[in-house]
Design a protein around this motif. Structure first.
Motif, short mmCIF file in Angstrom:
data_model
loop_
_atom_site.label_atom_id
_atom_site.label_comp_id
_atom_site.label_asym_id
_atom_site.label_seq_id
_atom_site.Cartn_x
_atom_site.Cartn_y
_atom_site.Cartn_z
N ASP A 64 0.05 -5.90 3.17
CA ASP A 64 0.20 -4.63 3.89
C ASP A 64 -0.82 -4.61 5.03
OD1 ASP A 64 1.58 -1.68 2.80
OD2 ASP A 64 0.24 -1.63 4.54
N ARG A 65 -0.53 -3.82 6.05
CA ARG A 65 -1.55 -3.72 7.09
C ARG A 65 -2.66 -2.75 6.69
NH1 ARG A 65 1.68 -1.13 12.24
NH2 ARG A 65 2.76 0.53 11.15
N VAL B 242 6.59 3.01 -2.43
CA VAL B 242 7.53 2.19 -3.19
C VAL B 242 6.92 0.82 -3.51
CG1 VAL B 242 9.80 1.05 -3.06
CG2 VAL B 242 9.54 3.40 -2.23
N GLY B 243 6.30 0.19 -2.51
CA GLY B 243 5.75 -1.15 -2.71
C GLY B 243 4.66 -1.17 -3.77
N ILE C 274 8.96 -4.12 13.85
CA ILE C 274 8.54 -4.17 12.43
C ILE C 274 9.76 -4.30 11.51
CG2 ILE C 274 7.43 -2.87 10.57
CD1 ILE C 274 5.54 -1.68 12.69
N PHE D 285 10.87 10.38 -2.26
CA PHE D 285 9.62 11.01 -1.82
C PHE D 285 9.15 12.05 -2.84
CE2 PHE D 285 11.52 10.46 2.55
CZ PHE D 285 10.58 9.57 3.01
N ALA E 236 0.83 -1.21 0.00
CA ALA E 236 0.00 0.00 0.00
C ALA E 236 0.87 1.26 0.00
CB ALA E 236 -0.91 0.01 1.24
N LYS F 119 17.18 -0.52 9.91
CA LYS F 119 17.31 -0.92 8.50
C LYS F 119 18.62 -1.70 8.33
CE LYS F 119 14.89 0.05 5.40
NZ LYS F 119 13.64 -0.64 4.91
N ALA G 230 7.99 -3.22 3.27
CA ALA G 230 7.25 -2.70 4.45
C ALA G 230 8.22 -2.34 5.57
CB ALA G 230 6.26 -3.75 4.94
N ILE H 111 18.10 2.19 -1.48
CA ILE H 111 17.56 3.18 -2.42
C ILE H 111 17.72 4.59 -1.85
CG2 ILE H 111 15.97 1.47 -3.39
CD1 ILE H 111 13.65 2.97 -2.09
N ALA H 112 17.95 5.51 -2.76
CA ALA H 112 18.06 6.93 -2.40
C ALA H 112 16.65 7.50 -2.22
CB ALA H 112 18.83 7.68 -3.47
N ARG H 113 16.62 8.77 -1.91
CA ARG H 113 15.35 9.45 -1.61
C ARG H 113 14.46 9.53 -2.84
NH1 ARG H 113 15.06 13.38 2.58
NH2 ARG H 113 13.37 14.85 2.23
N TYR I 35 15.84 4.52 12.80
CA TYR I 35 15.52 4.08 11.43
C TYR I 35 16.77 3.45 10.79
CZ TYR I 35 14.44 4.41 6.42
OH TYR I 35 14.26 4.14 5.08
N ARG J 137 3.85 -8.35 11.88
CA ARG J 137 4.24 -8.89 13.17
C ARG J 137 3.41 -10.11 13.56
NH1 ARG J 137 3.91 -3.26 16.27
NH2 ARG J 137 2.20 -3.11 14.76
N SER K 271 16.25 -1.50 1.12
CA SER K 271 16.92 -0.78 2.20
C SER K 271 17.03 0.70 1.82
CB SER K 271 18.28 -1.42 2.49
OG SER K 271 18.82 -0.84 3.67
N1 NAD Z 1 10.46 6.78 -0.01
C1 NAD Z 1 11.77 6.97 0.04
O1 NAD Z 1 12.28 8.04 -0.31
C2 NAD Z 1 12.67 5.84 0.55
C3 NAD Z 1 14.05 6.06 0.53
C4 NAD Z 1 14.88 5.06 1.00
C5 NAD Z 1 14.35 3.84 1.44
N2 NAD Z 1 13.01 3.66 1.45
C6 NAD Z 1 12.52 2.36 1.94
O2 NAD Z 1 11.50 1.93 1.07
C7 NAD Z 1 10.54 1.20 1.79
C8 NAD Z 1 9.15 1.72 1.46
O3 NAD Z 1 9.11 3.09 1.74
P1 NAD Z 1 7.87 3.98 1.30
O4 NAD Z 1 8.36 5.34 1.03
O5 NAD Z 1 7.08 3.25 0.28
O6 NAD Z 1 7.08 4.02 2.68
P2 NAD Z 1 5.52 3.96 2.92
O7 NAD Z 1 5.32 4.37 4.34
O8 NAD Z 1 4.81 4.69 1.84
O9 NAD Z 1 5.21 2.41 2.75
C9 NAD Z 1 5.51 1.46 3.75
C10 NAD Z 1 4.34 0.49 3.81
O10 NAD Z 1 4.65 -0.51 4.79
C11 NAD Z 1 3.46 -0.81 5.49
N3 NAD Z 1 3.77 -1.33 6.80
C12 NAD Z 1 4.45 -0.71 7.80
N4 NAD Z 1 4.47 -1.49 8.88
C13 NAD Z 1 3.80 -2.62 8.57
C14 NAD Z 1 3.47 -3.80 9.29
N5 NAD Z 1 3.82 -3.97 10.58
N6 NAD Z 1 2.77 -4.76 8.65
C15 NAD Z 1 2.37 -4.61 7.37
N7 NAD Z 1 2.64 -3.51 6.65
C16 NAD Z 1 3.35 -2.53 7.23
C17 NAD Z 1 2.73 0.54 5.60
O11 NAD Z 1 1.35 0.36 5.86
C18 NAD Z 1 3.03 1.16 4.25
O12 NAD Z 1 2.01 0.92 3.31
C19 NAD Z 1 10.88 1.30 3.26
O13 NAD Z 1 11.48 0.10 3.65
C20 NAD Z 1 11.89 2.44 3.32
O14 NAD Z 1 12.85 2.19 4.32
C21 NAD Z 1 12.15 4.63 1.01
#
Ligand code: NAD
Length: 287
Positions: free
Chosen positions: A36-37, A17-18, A87, A170, A14, A145, A69, A166-168, A141, A50, A111
């Protein structure tokens, strides 16, 4: 892994990235089970990681797992440290055990370049961040990680495992995103492409790989990147300097690090395409 009807489990389906990875894998012909939760169009199994009893059946017949996640940088100081450990580390351990027991062949862990932590702080030149730079976590964090990476790497054996730092990526205001896209940002399309290569590519990647860029810098640019990046950008990439000017965006006054994806290029065939030039072209079209 062959292209035919692969069953891939994507955790965090959800999330930003996923969900992008789940959609890209589906478009490539995979049968994707998103966990996803939170419910979402890409979540097939609503479960908290969990609670293995709630999701472990999703792994039946899976050839690959993409584990995105996590609690994330924006949750630092907002959610208790213990929840980060449960988590980001505990659930990753359970997922690895269940994946191995289910006969999964490839495990791809999403990561973050954030794990380099204090090592990203420059002294007198920009840090050239290859995977050989020693990680020095700054917060819970980074710490969790990195602990999860250790678990993932230790699980290599019966299944191949790889950590994509992965880099930023957002969504951010265009001026900020453009600056980041010069040295520390990456487009979500390049992130998903890297995961696709890790899941479906001909070679089973291993270890840790930075996923960033593309950036136009060389290692010998580090001093100028730190002290006078505007002059370097104007000389090396005049079209980029002109584009910043056209958009009214300020060029950076100092660049503190550059993420290097050369290993991912060699190991995965990673070729990021959505750099600052592509971003400016998109901004022009949108504007
Ligand atoms: N977005 C970025 O810029 C970025 C940069 C570097 C690394 N990452 C990594 O990418 C991954 C995804 O990041 P994102 O930006 O998509 O974050 P996000 O918060 O949009 O997505 C994370 C998802 O994980 C789910 N989640 C969290 N805890 C959970 C649990 N206990 N059980 C089930 N689902 C759970 C959340 O509901 C959420 O949908 C992360 O591991 C993050 O460390 C992201």
């Amino acid at each position: 892994m062959s292209q035919q009807s692969r069953h891939v489990v994507v955790t965090g389906a959800a999330g930003l990235v996923g969900s992008a990875i789940a959609r890209t894998l589906r478009a490539a012909g995979c049968s994707v089970v998103g966990v996803d939760r939170l419910p979402s169009p890409d979540t097939s199994v609503v479960a908290d990681l969990r609670d293995p009893a709630a999701w472990s059946r999703a792994l039946s017949g899976a050839e690959a797992v993409v584990h995105t996640a996590a609690l994330h940088a924006p949750h630092v100081g907002v959610r208790p440290d213990e929840e980060f450990r449960e988590i980001n580390v505990g659930a990753t351990r359970d997922l690895l055990d269940a994946s191995s027991a289910a006969g999964v062949r490839r495990f791809v862990y999403t990561s973050s370049t954030s794990v380099y932590g204090y090592a990203l702080e420059p002294v007198d030149e920009a840090v050239w961040v290859t995977e050989d730079v020693a990680c020095r976590p700054r917060d819970i964090y980074d710490e969790t990680k990195l602990a999860a990476e250790d678990l993932v790497l230790s699980a290599a054996g019966a299944m191949s495992t790889v950590c994509l730092r992965i880099a930023r990526c957002f969504p951010e205001p265009p001026a900020v995103q453009a600056r980041h896209r010069l040295y520390r940002g990456v487009d979500i399309a390049d992130v998903t492409e890297a995961h696709l290569l890790a899941v479906l590519g001909p070679h089973e990647a291993a270890g840790v790989l930075n996923i960033a860029g593309p950036y136009p810098w060389r290692v010998e640019d580090r001093g100028q990147l730190r002290h006078d990046p505007a002059a370097l950008i104007t000389r090396r990439a005049p079209e980029v300097a002109a584009g910043f000017g056209r958009h009214g965006w300020a060029l950076p006054t100092s660049i503190d690090r550059v993420y290097v994806s050369a290993r991912a290029r060699a190991v995965l065939g990673y070729r990021p395409r959505h750099g600052v030039t592509a971003l400016m072209a998109e901004a022009r079209t949108a504007g």
